[in-house]
Design an enzyme around this catalytic site. Sequence first.
Site, PDB file in Angstrom:
ATOM      1  N   LYS A  43       0.849  -1.199   0.000  1.00  0.00           N
ATOM      2  CA  LYS A  43       0.000   0.000   0.000  1.00  0.00           C
ATOM      3  C   LYS A  43       0.885   1.250   0.000  1.00  0.00           C
ATOM      4  O   LYS A  43       2.100   1.148   0.268  1.00  0.00           O
ATOM      5  CB  LYS A  43      -0.917  -0.012   1.217  1.00  0.00           C
ATOM      6  CG  LYS A  43      -0.199  -0.067   2.545  1.00  0.00           C
ATOM      7  CD  LYS A  43      -1.144  -0.506   3.654  1.00  0.00           C
ATOM      8  CE  LYS A  43      -0.465  -0.405   4.995  1.00  0.00           C
ATOM      9  NZ  LYS A  43      -1.206  -1.147   6.029  1.00  0.00           N
ATOM     10  N   TYR A 264      16.956  29.413  10.023  1.00  0.00           N
ATOM     11  CA  TYR A 264      15.741  30.017  10.588  1.00  0.00           C
ATOM     12  C   TYR A 264      15.700  29.823  12.099  1.00  0.00           C
ATOM     13  O   TYR A 264      15.899  28.713  12.586  1.00  0.00           O
ATOM     14  CB  TYR A 264      14.493  29.397   9.969  1.00  0.00           C
ATOM     15  CG  TYR A 264      14.306  29.724   8.508  1.00  0.00           C
ATOM     16  CD1 TYR A 264      14.124  31.045   8.086  1.00  0.00           C
ATOM     17  CD2 TYR A 264      14.305  28.718   7.544  1.00  0.00           C
ATOM     18  CE1 TYR A 264      13.948  31.348   6.755  1.00  0.00           C
ATOM     19  CE2 TYR A 264      14.121  29.012   6.200  1.00  0.00           C
ATOM     20  CZ  TYR A 264      13.950  30.330   5.807  1.00  0.00           C
ATOM     21  OH  TYR A 264      13.775  30.627   4.492  1.00  0.00           O
TER      22      TYR A 264
HETATM   23  C1  LIG Z   1      -0.402  -2.189   6.586  1.00  0.00           C
HETATM   24  C2  LIG Z   1      -0.971  -3.505   6.956  1.00  0.00           C
HETATM   25  C3  LIG Z   1      -0.153  -4.600   7.193  1.00  0.00           C
HETATM   26  C4  LIG Z   1       1.366  -4.492   7.213  1.00  0.00           C
HETATM   27  O1  LIG Z   1       1.786  -3.992   8.451  1.00  0.00           O
HETATM   28  P1  LIG Z   1       3.341  -3.813   8.802  1.00  0.00           P
HETATM   29  O2  LIG Z   1       3.348  -3.312  10.188  1.00  0.00           O
HETATM   30  O3  LIG Z   1       3.858  -2.794   7.842  1.00  0.00           O
HETATM   31  O4  LIG Z   1       3.965  -5.139   8.616  1.00  0.00           O
HETATM   32  C5  LIG Z   1      -0.740  -5.811   7.436  1.00  0.00           C
HETATM   33  N1  LIG Z   1      -2.089  -5.945   7.475  1.00  0.00           N
HETATM   34  C6  LIG Z   1      -2.911  -4.905   7.266  1.00  0.00           C
HETATM   35  C7  LIG Z   1      -4.376  -5.103   7.344  1.00  0.00           C
HETATM   36  C8  LIG Z   1      -2.388  -3.653   7.014  1.00  0.00           C
HETATM   37  O5  LIG Z   1      -3.210  -2.622   6.818  1.00  0.00           O
END
Ligand SMILES: *Cc1c(COP(=O)(O)O)cnc(C)c1O
Length: 373
Positions: A43, A264
């Site tokens: 994702k 800054y």
């Molecule tokens: C993002 C996600 C994962 C992966 O999680 P990590 O902590 O990056 O390993 C697994 N299952 C779901 C449902 C997620 O949304």
Amino acid sequence: MVSMAIPSINRPISAVIDTKAFRHNLNRIRELAPESKVWSVIKAKGYGHTLEAALQGLGATDGFALLDIADAQWLRDHDWNGRILLLEGLFHQAELERAVALGCDMVVHSEKQVAWLESYANHAGHSINIFLKLNSGMNRLGFRPEQYRNAFHVLHSAGYRLHHMTHFANADQVDRYPSVGEQVDCFEQAIQGLEAATSLGNSAAILWHRNYLGDWIRPGIMLYGVSPTGVFADIVRSDLQAVMTLNSEIIDIQHLKKGEHVGYGGRFEAPEDMKIGVIACGYADGYPRQASDGTPVWVQSAGGDGGVICPVAGQVSMDMITIDLRGAPQAMIGSKVELWGNEVPVDDVAHMSGTIGYELICALTARVPVAVT
Ligand SMILES: *Cc1c(COP(=O)(O)O)cnc(C)c1O
């Protein structure tokens, strides 16, 4: 008119995505969880690493898990014929036909999604794999245990192929509620007697709770060589490799007198006469503006072999950061620097910025050129 590509002589910043490191990390996951099939979670465009790189480096996965149907389309357009899981299922009923046409598996976490699938059951429903999501205590997505069994029966009767799924809230923590053990108890009770494959483990569970992974694991962050806890020390012995390296160069050097201030707000004050390096990387590239003085930056040695860590000195600005060069007397304009990668774990930059590595790797901005190697 012939249009010509403009050679990329631009700011010296770039991100390099190492597909060998992807392969290494996926192999490590297979060693840790030899019984489970792997959904590689990509994702947010592969946690900011690009879908191109993820597909190149993770082609040996059992499937890709993602959110946007457009990303599923992209994978199919690039000849990925393996499985794809829509991690939050359908956002709109209208996506259903497209998801089916793309051959996606889908998570079902709400009554609304169940209703959409029920009304679709006479079409092509028989060929859809459903990962039915139980809310076992995280209280974000999923059916409560008392609704779960009913949803299972409805979809099962409609002819869908069902899998049981839940997500851990605290696989990276101890002494938090709900614990992995509590969520697993809830899961086992809810699915009792309902025959189906299971999917539980995220990265933290794969690293630290391997009794409860299920038939399909869902590693994300560990594929990228980043720590689920936000602390690099927690994965330093897990033999994972950083996949993303953010590189740039020193574009100017300032010679400060004792007591002069940098940038800054004048946050950094020179404790003695010293040099400050100015680097082509700022918060508009995705470097965290919250990075405090002391955040590590690796500066390559003049000879090119090895380098030293120099601390951020002064407020991060939009296009530049400034570092204390007292540890790198040979540094000059054009010296290569690494903002994060193998020399500087992104977890360490995140830690000094009040966030976790997940956020930084996802937040690289579009103006940073990405090279996939
Ligand atoms: C993002 C996600 C994962 C992966 O999680 P990590 O902590 O990056 O390993 C697994 N299952 C779901 C449902 C997620 O949304």
